[in-house]
Design a protein around this motif. Structure first.
Motif, PDB file in Angstrom:
ATOM      1  N   UNK A  21      -6.379   3.798  -3.437  1.00  0.00           N
ATOM      2  CA  UNK A  21      -7.563   4.793  -3.709  1.00  0.00           C
ATOM      3  C   UNK A  21      -7.347   6.168  -2.739  1.00  0.00           C
ATOM      4  N   UNK A  22      -6.603   6.026  -1.732  1.00  0.00           N
ATOM      5  CA  UNK A  22      -6.021   7.312  -1.021  1.00  0.00           C
ATOM      6  C   UNK A  22      -4.942   7.955  -1.663  1.00  0.00           C
ATOM      7  N   UNK A  23      -4.229   7.404  -2.704  1.00  0.00           N
ATOM      8  CA  UNK A  23      -2.926   7.953  -3.135  1.00  0.00           C
ATOM      9  C   UNK A  23      -1.790   7.224  -2.690  1.00  0.00           C
ATOM     10  N   UNK A  24      -1.865   6.358  -1.599  1.00  0.00           N
ATOM     11  CA  UNK A  24      -0.385   5.696  -0.923  1.00  0.00           C
ATOM     12  C   UNK A  24       0.256   5.022  -1.999  1.00  0.00           C
ATOM     13  N   UNK A  25       1.544   5.136  -1.921  1.00  0.00           N
ATOM     14  CA  UNK A  25       2.449   4.132  -2.871  1.00  0.00           C
ATOM     15  C   UNK A  25       2.657   2.982  -2.081  1.00  0.00           C
ATOM     16  N   UNK A  26       2.398   1.948  -2.578  1.00  0.00           N
ATOM     17  CA  UNK A  26       2.768   0.449  -1.741  1.00  0.00           C
ATOM     18  C   UNK A  26       3.884  -0.450  -2.432  1.00  0.00           C
ATOM     19  N   UNK A  27       4.393  -0.792  -1.446  1.00  0.00           N
ATOM     20  CA  UNK A  27       5.650  -1.833  -1.816  1.00  0.00           C
ATOM     21  C   UNK A  27       5.311  -3.167  -1.454  1.00  0.00           C
ATOM     22  N   UNK A  28       5.515  -4.121  -2.378  1.00  0.00           N
ATOM     23  CA  UNK A  28       5.062  -5.654  -2.397  1.00  0.00           C
ATOM     24  C   UNK A  28       5.587  -6.232  -0.869  1.00  0.00           C
ATOM     25  N   UNK A  29       6.969  -6.113  -1.110  1.00  0.00           N
ATOM     26  CA  UNK A  29       7.797  -6.615   0.325  1.00  0.00           C
ATOM     27  C   UNK A  29       7.242  -6.297   1.603  1.00  0.00           C
ATOM     28  N   UNK A  30       6.682  -4.884   1.810  1.00  0.00           N
ATOM     29  CA  UNK A  30       6.413  -4.599   3.098  1.00  0.00           C
ATOM     30  C   UNK A  30       4.955  -4.895   3.196  1.00  0.00           C
ATOM     31  N   UNK A  31       4.141  -5.017   1.981  1.00  0.00           N
ATOM     32  CA  UNK A  31       2.580  -5.511   2.355  1.00  0.00           C
ATOM     33  C   UNK A  31       2.880  -7.077   2.712  1.00  0.00           C
ATOM     34  N   UNK A  32       3.572  -7.993   1.999  1.00  0.00           N
ATOM     35  CA  UNK A  32       3.930  -9.335   2.413  1.00  0.00           C
ATOM     36  C   UNK A  32       4.140  -9.659   3.790  1.00  0.00           C
ATOM     37  N   UNK A  33       5.244  -8.640   4.093  1.00  0.00           N
ATOM     38  CA  UNK A  33       5.530  -8.736   5.598  1.00  0.00           C
ATOM     39  C   UNK A  33       4.453  -8.482   6.779  1.00  0.00           C
ATOM     40  N   UNK A  34       3.620  -7.266   6.360  1.00  0.00           N
ATOM     41  CA  UNK A  34       2.611  -6.955   7.201  1.00  0.00           C
ATOM     42  C   UNK A  34       1.531  -8.047   7.233  1.00  0.00           C
ATOM     43  N   UNK A  35       1.248  -8.722   5.992  1.00  0.00           N
ATOM     44  CA  UNK A  35      -0.251  -9.603   6.043  1.00  0.00           C
ATOM     45  C   UNK A  35       0.403 -11.138   6.200  1.00  0.00           C
ATOM     46  N   UNK A  36       1.828 -11.199   6.399  1.00  0.00           N
ATOM     47  CA  UNK A  36       2.188 -12.807   6.376  1.00  0.00           C
ATOM     48  C   UNK A  36       1.979 -13.726   5.128  1.00  0.00           C
ATOM     49  N   UNK A  37       1.978 -12.702   3.980  1.00  0.00           N
ATOM     50  CA  UNK A  37       1.762 -13.541   2.902  1.00  0.00           C
ATOM     51  C   UNK A  37       2.940 -13.284   2.035  1.00  0.00           C
ATOM     52  N   UNK A  38       3.064 -14.048   0.684  1.00  0.00           N
ATOM     53  CA  UNK A  38       4.288 -14.002   0.087  1.00  0.00           C
ATOM     54  C   UNK A  38       3.818 -12.759  -1.065  1.00  0.00           C
ATOM     55  N   UNK A  39       5.094 -12.062  -1.765  1.00  0.00           N
ATOM     56  CA  UNK A  39       4.806 -11.367  -2.734  1.00  0.00           C
ATOM     57  C   UNK A  39       4.075 -11.548  -3.760  1.00  0.00           C
ATOM     58  N   UNK A  40       4.024 -12.853  -4.058  1.00  0.00           N
ATOM     59  CA  UNK A  40       3.086 -13.494  -5.265  1.00  0.00           C
ATOM     60  C   UNK A  40       1.853 -13.237  -4.993  1.00  0.00           C
ATOM     61  N   UNK A  41       1.454 -13.429  -3.532  1.00  0.00           N
ATOM     62  CA  UNK A  41       0.006 -13.220  -3.016  1.00  0.00           C
ATOM     63  C   UNK A  41      -0.483 -11.915  -3.202  1.00  0.00           C
ATOM     64  N   UNK A  42       0.519 -10.961  -2.904  1.00  0.00           N
ATOM     65  CA  UNK A  42       0.138  -9.381  -3.160  1.00  0.00           C
ATOM     66  C   UNK A  42       0.080  -8.947  -4.644  1.00  0.00           C
ATOM     67  N   UNK A  43       0.915  -9.483  -5.502  1.00  0.00           N
ATOM     68  CA  UNK A  43       0.923  -9.362  -7.009  1.00  0.00           C
ATOM     69  C   UNK A  43      -0.558  -9.812  -7.589  1.00  0.00           C
ATOM     70  N   UNK A  44      -0.907 -11.078  -6.967  1.00  0.00           N
ATOM     71  CA  UNK A  44      -2.358 -11.555  -7.278  1.00  0.00           C
ATOM     72  C   UNK A  44      -3.531 -10.664  -6.883  1.00  0.00           C
ATOM     73  N   UNK A  45      -3.305 -10.177  -5.699  1.00  0.00           N
ATOM     74  CA  UNK A  45      -4.189  -9.027  -5.173  1.00  0.00           C
ATOM     75  C   UNK A  45      -4.168  -7.623  -6.159  1.00  0.00           C
ATOM     76  N   UNK A  46      -3.127  -7.370  -6.566  1.00  0.00           N
ATOM     77  CA  UNK A  46      -2.905  -6.166  -7.747  1.00  0.00           C
ATOM     78  C   UNK A  46      -3.663  -6.687  -8.921  1.00  0.00           C
ATOM     79  N   UNK A  47      -3.588  -7.841  -9.540  1.00  0.00           N
ATOM     80  CA  UNK A  47      -3.815  -8.307 -10.554  1.00  0.00           C
ATOM     81  C   UNK A  47      -5.708  -8.246 -10.639  1.00  0.00           C
ATOM     82  N   UNK A  48      -6.057  -8.809  -9.373  1.00  0.00           N
ATOM     83  CA  UNK A  48      -7.357  -8.847  -9.098  1.00  0.00           C
ATOM     84  C   UNK A  48      -7.999  -7.303  -9.169  1.00  0.00           C
ATOM     85  N   UNK A  49      -7.200  -6.601  -8.617  1.00  0.00           N
ATOM     86  CA  UNK A  49      -7.796  -5.032  -8.382  1.00  0.00           C
ATOM     87  C   UNK A  49      -7.626  -4.521  -9.970  1.00  0.00           C
TER      88      UNK A  49
END
Length: 82
Positions: A21-49
């Motif tokens: 919502x702040x306009x940042x560009x997000x990358x699944x790989x970086x997010x998965x590394x930051x939060x210690x989860x799989x890229x699939x989990x990040x994709x599920x977050x995007x789907x929920x959003x």
């Protein structure tokens, strides 16, 4: 799922939502590394959003090929929406 895991997931979800919502560009790989989860989990977050934004009649999270990341497009007024 343990209570701590649910709290971590909620924190991750809210933080991702705020960044988009702040306009940042997000990358699944970086997010998965930051939060210690799989890229699939990040994709599920995007789907929920996207489900959340659809109910609010707003834009959805999309992949921007030029910026090589996910974003939440803004309308001409600078607001999240179509």
């Amino acid at each position: 799922m343990m209570k701590l895991e649910k709290t971590e997931k909620l924190f991750r979800f809210i933080e991702i939502k705020e960044k988009l919502e702040k306009g940042e560009i997000l990358k699944k790989k970086k997010l998965s590394e930051k939060y210690g989860v799989s890229e699939k989990s990040i994709q599920r977050d995007f789907d929920t959003l996207n489900n959340y934004y659809a109910e609010k009649n707003q834009s959805k999270v999309v992949y921007n090929w030029q910026k090589e990341g996910y974003e939440l497009p803004k309308n001409v007024n600078g607001n999240i929406g179509n």
